[in-house]
Write an enzyme that holds these catalytic residues in place. Structure first.
Site, PDB file in Angstrom:
ATOM      1  N   GLY A 152       0.729  -1.289  -0.080  1.00 31.36           N
ATOM      2  CA  GLY A 152      -0.073   0.028   0.107  1.00 31.36           C
ATOM      3  C   GLY A 152       0.847   1.234   0.067  1.00 31.36           C
ATOM      4  O   GLY A 152       0.411   2.394   0.524  1.00 31.36           O
ATOM      5  N   SER A 189      11.479  -3.436   6.498  1.00 27.56           N
ATOM      6  CA  SER A 189      10.684  -2.429   7.013  1.00 27.56           C
ATOM      7  C   SER A 189      11.081  -0.661   6.930  1.00 27.56           C
ATOM      8  O   SER A 189      10.985  -0.141   7.752  1.00 27.56           O
ATOM      9  CB  SER A 189      10.275  -2.568   8.711  1.00 27.56           C
ATOM     10  N   GLU A 231       8.229  -6.161   9.145  1.00 25.32           N
ATOM     11  CA  GLU A 231       9.001  -7.398   9.690  1.00 25.32           C
ATOM     12  C   GLU A 231       8.422  -7.599  11.027  1.00 25.32           C
ATOM     13  O   GLU A 231       8.114  -8.913  11.338  1.00 25.32           O
ATOM     14  CB  GLU A 231      10.377  -7.144   9.755  1.00 25.32           C
TER      15      GLU A 231
END
Length: 774
Positions: A499, A538, A730
């Site tokens: 997203g 991340s 993560e």
């Protein structure tokens, strides 16, 4: 004014220093209590209609005029010399347009100083040759016609066996990566263990876990003169561009990489694949576009995996539960061509307040497919061992496992001694425990007090989580305000299914004061020329998001200056919100739609520029969390059923709770698979993988997925970047497996040191426990 800085970046658990050119920041973090209009709202994905309607073009969907289809020939042997490759029969097959092998391929080094096709193969599945043909059926047939003479060699699969003096060497320098173990120590571990009142220890084993991305690895490649265009299923368009340009000796502006949509990666698609350069070679030789995507079997042999691990752990504590010493020795096989490996010792070094810690990790090259980063590499494996042993310590001390963790909570970073930028771990413990009903443990119906008379035993367990997620420079962005007041956000990142487009649109809309529907986000194409970091570890939202906000702030500042002149109002006090300019003119309020002003200005375009500022150096940036699991064990069949998972995580400001929940749920589901069913199996006698497909390799289905309750600690970390956000990709996979295993121990009184918890493994443990009780 731009300046050159040196910054430390944590990517997939690897710390590296990089130079970055950054602008002086224009923005500071939104206040913790600040009410935002767009950021923080559950906005559906702005490209969701394309995804569900079939309109999204994934790299594997690309069809170009005259496109050929390519296929690899792979070695059946785990280790062998390639004595002869005869491609003559394949070349004569109608519809075959090119064949490459060691006979005619460039000798330019690819990985580990080896060419793309060499004189040796080092795992069952290693590439030997490739064919390009009019269609995939012809390519498959041609591959079977290639004749190869091999000289089979001794092979090694086990990481500890690979490090023995008599082990076969994959390379002249031996099988130990970098020639030495990775070692860390603080305090006096031996002395501390002697002073411990209680010691627990164990050997823990985790399986090889496959990524099994829905879209396999691959590329579609085409040349236009000396310009190379690559449609690649990748998490790092600029990394692919740079690697391919270097290999072919091309300027970077001659290589374009495009990736608009992608069917999963989970860390495995962070660099250029051999399939990319081979497709480019075949395209160059034939003068036609070439498509080379791995099939599912190849994906499971050659696309990478989370390596199995064997960990020897020891923990010492005082009677009151204070940790005094922790020690870990770990072994992981990296396969044949990996150049780095993940650290299973990270959780032990970083999570708890313990003054005496020592970790020693051995990363061994073996005759298997290579390691590739898989969502929190090393930390998933390491947290399983650490948190299961922590529960065993709690049992031995006769204390609540949650209270034991709270007692050893680290208020400062154990390694650097710096304060954390923020730490919501205690809040995560509290939220998760409340949601799961932690107080039910040990009551009738749970644990060894389960009501007798049936085969079902119920249990509740938990585990902690730590990860980086800081993000960092360099990442750059542009925000363009068009004459009709529509906006284009441009940056060089990629949306890997998380997203990202939606998040970046929200950030730009919030900063500009414009409706979300007026924002268009352009990413996934190196031709835009704006570099962004890899989408891994991340990092994406925390790296690119701040650059987009900076660019939006720059564009807005220019816009308000122009608007104040056009409207003849004072710049001070002029605002833009919901697309309306508001100010004062001669003491009277003025409200004008931005679109009207831009329309009057004519062909005026405002372009804002932004870059990611460096991370602060006086704090440690980590994400924290905890998960709680409720499970049922059928003691007659050995089946473990997960009833509910509560995932409580601190990742700073929540930019979009809808996309974040998807991230959390996906991580939990992969963690559940790791705990209960996923394992690649290799025949020790032949070195061949026996389940390289989704028939033999089990992954969770809808029937396996429990209720997942997400409880986020939504608190902006205002010290780290102008969003106050940290990465969330993560964290959710890290604590799932140990939480489940600890819940199983609560249910049946048996602690498991080996994953996955398959029914046969559970039944064997129950039978052994029953015999020992007699």
């Amino acid at each position: 004014m731009a300046k050159l800085i040196r910054t430390r970046i944590d990517i997939e658990g690897r710390i590296s220093e990089e130079l970055a050119l950054v602008e002086e920041p224009r923005t500071t973090a939104w206040d913790v209590e600040e009410e935002l209009n767009v950021v923080g709202k559950p906005i559906p994905r702005i490209d969701g209609d394309q995804r569900v309607s079939g309109g999204a073009r994934f790299p594997s969907d690309i069809q170009l005029p005259g496109m050929l289809h390519a296929k690899f020939l792979r070695s059946p042997h785990p280790h062998a010399r390639v004595l002869r490759v005869d491609t003559s029969r394949a070349e004569k097959l109608p519809g075959v347009r090119a064949v490459i092998s060691r006979n005619n391929a460039p000798t330019t080094e690819w990985r580990n100083s080896q060419p793309i096709f060499g004189d040796s193969v080092r795992y069952a599945g290693d590439e030997v040759a490739a064919v390009a043909a009019d269609n995939i059926a012809i390519a498959r047939q041609a591959v079977k016609l290639i004749q190869v003479q091999y000289e089979p060699l001794t092979f090694v699969l086990d990481p500890e066996a690979a490090l023995r003096p008599d082990a076969v060497k994959l390379y002249p320098n031996g099988n130990l990566l970098d020639g030495k173990p990775d070692e860390y120590a603080r305090g006096d571990v031996e002395k501390a263990f002697k002073q411990a009142d209680v010691i627990v220890e164990g050997v823990f084993e985790t399986p090889t876990q496959m990524h099994n991305s829905l879209e396999t690895h691959g590329s579609v490649v085409t040349w236009e003169g000396d310009q190379l265009t690559i449609y690649d299923s990748t998490q790092y368009i600029h990394g692919v561009r740079d690697r391919v340009a270097d290999w072919f000796g091309l300027p970077k502006n001659k290589v374009r990489v495009i990736k608009q949509f992608m069917g999963g990666g989970f860390g495995s698609k962070g660099s250029a694949g051999k399939y990319t350069v081979v497709a480019a070679l075949l395209a160059k030789r034939t003068g036609r576009p070439v498509r080379l995507f791995l099939d599912r079997t190849e994906e499971n042999l050659a696309a990478g995996h989370r390596s199995l691990s064997r960990q020897y752990l020891k923990i010492g504590a005082k009677r009151d539960g204070t940790l005094v010493a922790m020690e870990l020795t770990g072994y992981q096989p990296l396969g044949a061509y990996a150049s780095w490996g993940a650290s299973v010792g990270g959780p032990m070094r970083e999570l708890y307040d313990c003054k005496n810690v020592r970790t020693r990790e051995y990363l061994a090259l073996t005759n298997a497919g290579s390691f590739a980063p898989f969502r929190a590499p090393g930390y998933v494996e390491g947290m399983f061992a650490l948190e299961v042993l922590m529960d065993e310590l709690a049992v031995k001390l006769q204390v609540d496992p949650l209270e034991l963790r709270i007692k050893n909570y680290a208020r400062r970073a154990p390694i650097s001694k710096l304060p954390f930028s923020s730490n919501g771990l205690l809040d995560a413990y509290q939220e998760g425990a409340r949601a799961i009903g932690w107080e039910r443990r040990g009551t009738v119906g749970y644990g060894r007090r389960t009501v007798p008379g049936g085969p079902i035993r119920r249990g509740i367990g938990m585990a902690s989580q730590i990860w980086s997620g800081a993000g960092g420079p360099p990442s750059y962005a542009q925000v363009k305000i068009h004459p009709d007041a529509s906006v284009t956000v441009i940056t060089g990142t990629q949306d890997i299914g998380t997203g990202t487009k939606t998040i970046l649109a929200q950030i730009a809309a919030e900063e500009l004061g414009l409706p979300l529907k007026s924002i268009r986000v352009e990413i996934g194409d190196t031709q835009w020329g704006l570099y962004s970091q890899i989408s891994a570890g991340s990092m994406t939202a925390a790296s690119v998001g701040p650059a987009v906000r900076e660019a939006a702030a720059d564009a807005k500042a220019q816009l308000l200056k122009v608007a104040s002149q056009f409207l003849r109002v004072r710049r001070k006090g002029l605002t833009l919100r919901d697309g309306i300019l508001r100010g004062e003119k001669r003491g009277k309020p003025v409200e004008t739609p931005l679109a009207d002003v831009m329309g009057e200005l004519g062909d005026v375009m405002i372009v804002g520029h932004g870059s990611r500022a460096p991370n602060p150096s006086n704090v440690e940036i980590h994400t924290f969390g905890a998960q709680f699991a409720e499970i049922e064990v059928d003691v007659e069949t050995g089946v473990v059923r997960v009833v509910k998972i509560v995932a409580s995580h601190d990742v700073g400001r929540v930019l979009n709770p809808l996309t974040l929940s998807s991230q959390i749920e996906g991580g939990v589901i992969q963690g559940l698979g790791f705990a209960l069913m996923e394992q690649q199996l290799t025949d020790a006698n032949t070195g061949a993988v026996v389940n390289p497909n989704l028939e033999g390799y089990r992954i969770p289905t809808m029937l396996d997925i429990p209720e997942i309750e997400v409880r986020m600690i939504d608190r902006a970390d205002v010290r780290i970047n102008n969003l106050g956000a940290k990465g969330a990709g993560e964290p959710p996979i890290i604590p799932t497996a140990p939480a489940i295993v600890n819940a199983v121990r609560d249910a049946i009184g048996i602690s498991f040191h080996q994953l996955p918890l398959t029914p046969d493994r559970v039944l064997d443990a129950l039978e052994k426990a029953e015999k020992n009780a007699i």
